[in-house]
Write a protein that holds these residues in place. Structure first.
Motif, mmCIF file in Angstrom:
data_model
loop_
_atom_site.group_PDB
_atom_site.id
_atom_site.type_symbol
_atom_site.label_atom_id
_atom_site.label_comp_id
_atom_site.label_asym_id
_atom_site.label_seq_id
_atom_site.Cartn_x
_atom_site.Cartn_y
_atom_site.Cartn_z
ATOM 1 N N UNK A 32 1.350 -1.233 -0.092
ATOM 2 C CA UNK A 32 0.254 0.425 0.248
ATOM 3 C C UNK A 32 1.064 1.384 0.093
ATOM 4 N N UNK A 33 1.637 1.502 0.524
ATOM 5 C CA UNK A 33 2.671 2.128 1.164
ATOM 6 C C UNK A 33 3.473 3.232 -0.200
ATOM 7 N N UNK A 34 4.051 1.424 -0.776
ATOM 8 C CA UNK A 34 4.705 1.522 -2.672
ATOM 9 C C UNK A 34 4.001 2.164 -3.210
ATOM 10 N N UNK A 35 2.441 2.283 -3.209
ATOM 11 C CA UNK A 35 1.643 1.797 -4.090
ATOM 12 C C UNK A 35 1.155 4.048 -4.069
ATOM 13 N N UNK A 36 0.793 3.805 -2.816
ATOM 14 C CA UNK A 36 0.005 5.268 -2.736
ATOM 15 C C UNK A 36 1.344 5.921 -2.660
ATOM 16 N N UNK A 58 5.749 -5.019 -6.135
ATOM 17 C CA UNK A 58 4.909 -4.568 -5.038
ATOM 18 C C UNK A 58 3.754 -4.042 -4.863
ATOM 19 N N UNK A 59 2.606 -4.612 -6.257
ATOM 20 C CA UNK A 59 1.338 -5.039 -6.175
ATOM 21 C C UNK A 59 1.104 -5.990 -4.850
ATOM 22 N N UNK A 60 -0.339 -5.606 -4.406
ATOM 23 C CA UNK A 60 -1.022 -6.006 -3.903
ATOM 24 C C UNK A 60 -1.286 -8.075 -4.364
ATOM 25 N N UNK A 61 -0.262 -8.678 -3.425
ATOM 26 C CA UNK A 61 -0.848 -10.722 -3.849
ATOM 27 C C UNK A 61 0.148 -10.564 -5.185
ATOM 28 N N UNK A 62 0.986 -9.758 -4.966
ATOM 29 C CA UNK A 62 1.981 -10.075 -6.447
ATOM 30 C C UNK A 62 2.718 -11.349 -5.898
ATOM 31 N N UNK A 63 3.090 -11.706 -4.587
ATOM 32 C CA UNK A 63 3.633 -12.395 -4.516
ATOM 33 C C UNK A 63 3.526 -14.112 -3.748
ATOM 34 N N UNK A 64 2.010 -13.774 -4.066
ATOM 35 C CA UNK A 64 1.413 -15.639 -4.713
ATOM 36 C C UNK A 64 2.364 -15.481 -5.496
ATOM 37 N N UNK A 124 -4.578 7.371 7.168
ATOM 38 C CA UNK A 124 -4.678 6.201 7.161
ATOM 39 C C UNK A 124 -6.345 5.468 7.326
ATOM 40 N N UNK A 125 -7.305 6.841 8.484
ATOM 41 C CA UNK A 125 -8.765 5.960 9.099
ATOM 42 C C UNK A 125 -9.005 6.891 7.640
ATOM 43 N N UNK A 126 -8.589 7.627 6.431
ATOM 44 C CA UNK A 126 -9.409 8.496 6.036
ATOM 45 C C UNK A 126 -9.890 6.950 4.656
ATOM 46 N N UNK A 174 -6.535 7.018 -2.670
ATOM 47 C CA UNK A 174 -4.220 7.635 -3.108
ATOM 48 C C UNK A 174 -3.618 6.397 -3.622
ATOM 49 N N UNK A 175 -3.445 4.832 -2.785
ATOM 50 C CA UNK A 175 -3.071 3.759 -3.207
ATOM 51 C C UNK A 175 -3.620 2.992 -4.416
ATOM 52 N N UNK A 176 -5.101 3.709 -4.902
ATOM 53 C CA UNK A 176 -5.208 3.622 -6.474
ATOM 54 C C UNK A 176 -4.747 4.407 -7.466
#
Length: 392
Positions: free
Chosen positions: A106-110, A162-168, A359-361, A367-369
């Motif tokens: 998430x941080x890498x993307x945002x 660095x994308x979500x679930x990329x290392x599956x 983080x709570x917003x 921002x990640x998207x």
């Protein structure tokens, strides 16, 4: 320790790293990196020998690419070491925390373009200050291939892992890691076979475990510190997530996980010990730094001369802002006036934007998207511009 590198830790960017991370620097302990310079990914090399047996590089690359897309089974008709490498990589360690990895992704993307600036103008450029680390790049023809190819390949790799679930297992990031591990082994075998002037006593094994750990730290510690310098606010879970993400990437690349850091304090202390096995920039370092500084001029991604020159100027501003002056001068980075203007403007902009992207917003997910789309688009533009030098 090399005198220039000692000053790096006492007065330069190394001091900033130490203060930021809370590290305790100590050379009065056994330095494991002396031994790690003689160690390398033996299993990867044995698998590479089997892969290249009777195949050209292109054929071997396509073969490994195909293998990485599907799960390898015990009864598959594969050579021994190749099968063992895949089975080992497919066995997910118990210590892997998927939630932490997601936070790191998430941080890498945002972090959007801030990430690309930190990686290119801080992590990659400052890495050229370590002369022994650069030798494998020189011997594998990095200067002949040009900086655009290294930027393209590194960006392509970073975006995909660095994308979500990329290392599956068999995910896109996993596939990229398999191919990168093979290229590491191929390069090491090629250097050892064809270059009898490789100075093993000084430089260690080509692409040795110590240098791989330092490179891994570049993607975690230096990346995060660069974001910090650019004014990004990073949560503790995001920070730990980045280290956990790269610990797993390092494991998949063949680095024993007990040698990889879990946080910025450990990473800084490890990097300090590693620098004690290095010497500062030599002629090869300066040539690599010069090539990277002029990458926008050589790249096909920008068409107009004024565009190329402005992007070069912009990157030089960030290099001068992120890296201490002595290191920049050692690498012969261009001296320019008012270099801090654009970086400070970005820093203020980041701080302003983050007041509405907590983080709570729900804006955090936006921002990640948006960051994911932006980074992917930039990576694709580089691939398109330099498609003549990149494997499809």
């Amino acid at each position: 320790m090399d005198l220039c590198l000692k000053r790096f830790w006492e007065k330069g960017s190394g001091r900033q790293l130490t203060e930021w991370s809370g590290a305790k620097l100590n050379l009065n302990i056994p330095n494991k990196f002396v031994k790690l310079a003689t160690k390398y990914d033996v299993l990867g090399d044995e698998a590479a020998k089997e892969i290249f047996d009777g195949r050209s590089f292109g054929e071997a690359y396509l073969y490994v690419r195909q293998l990485s897309k599907n799960k390898v089974l015990e009864d598959d008709n594969l050579t021994d070491h190749l099968k063992k490498m895949f089975l080992t990589m497919q066995e997910k360690p118990a210590w892997v925390n998927d939630d932490l990895i997601k936070m790191g992704c998430n941080l890498c993307m945002r972090s959007g373009t801030n990430a690309l600036i930190s990686l290119r103008d801080y992590s990659l450029m400052s890495g050229y200050d370590y002369a022994y680390l650069n030798k494998a790049l020189i011997y594998t023809g990095a200067l002949k291939k040009g900086p655009a190819k290294r930027i393209t390949d590194t960006l392509d790799f970073w975006v995909h892992v660095t994308r979500d679930k990329a290392l599956e297992i068999n995910g896109l990031g996993y596939q990229y890691i398999v191919r990168t591990r093979m290229i590491h082994s191929f390069s090491r075998l090629m250097i050892k076979e064809k270059h009898t002037d490789w100075d093993k006593e000084k430089w260690g094994e080509p692409i040795n475990l110590g240098d791989m750990i330092a490179t891994n730290i570049g993607f975690s510690l230096f990346y995060l510190h660069g974001l910090h310098k650019l004014g990004m606010q990073i949560s503790e879970n995001e920070e730990l997530g980045v280290f956990h993400l790269w610990k797993y990437v390092g494991h998949l690349l063949g680095i024993p996980e007990n040698h990889l850091p879990n946080n910025k304090k450990e990473a800084t202390e490890m990097f300090y010990l590693w620098t004690d096995t290095q010497v500062s920039a030599d002629e090869d370092s300066v040539m690599l730094a010069n090539a990277l500084e002029n990458e926008s001029i050589a790249s096909n991604i920008f068409k107009k001369a004024y565009q190329k020159n402005f992007i070069k100027y912009l990157h030089t501003c960030y290099v001068r802002f992120l890296i201490d002056e002595e290191t920049c001068n050692r690498l012969q980075i261009s001296k320019i006036k008012m270099y801090s203007l654009f970086p400070i403007f970005r820093k203020l902009r980041n701080k302003l934007l983050q007041k509405i992207t907590s983080i709570s917003s729900k804006n955090y997910q936006r921002a990640v998207y948006v960051g994911n789309i932006l980074q992917t688009k930039i990576s694709e533009e580089y691939l398109k511009a330099d498609s003549n030098i990149h494997f499809k």
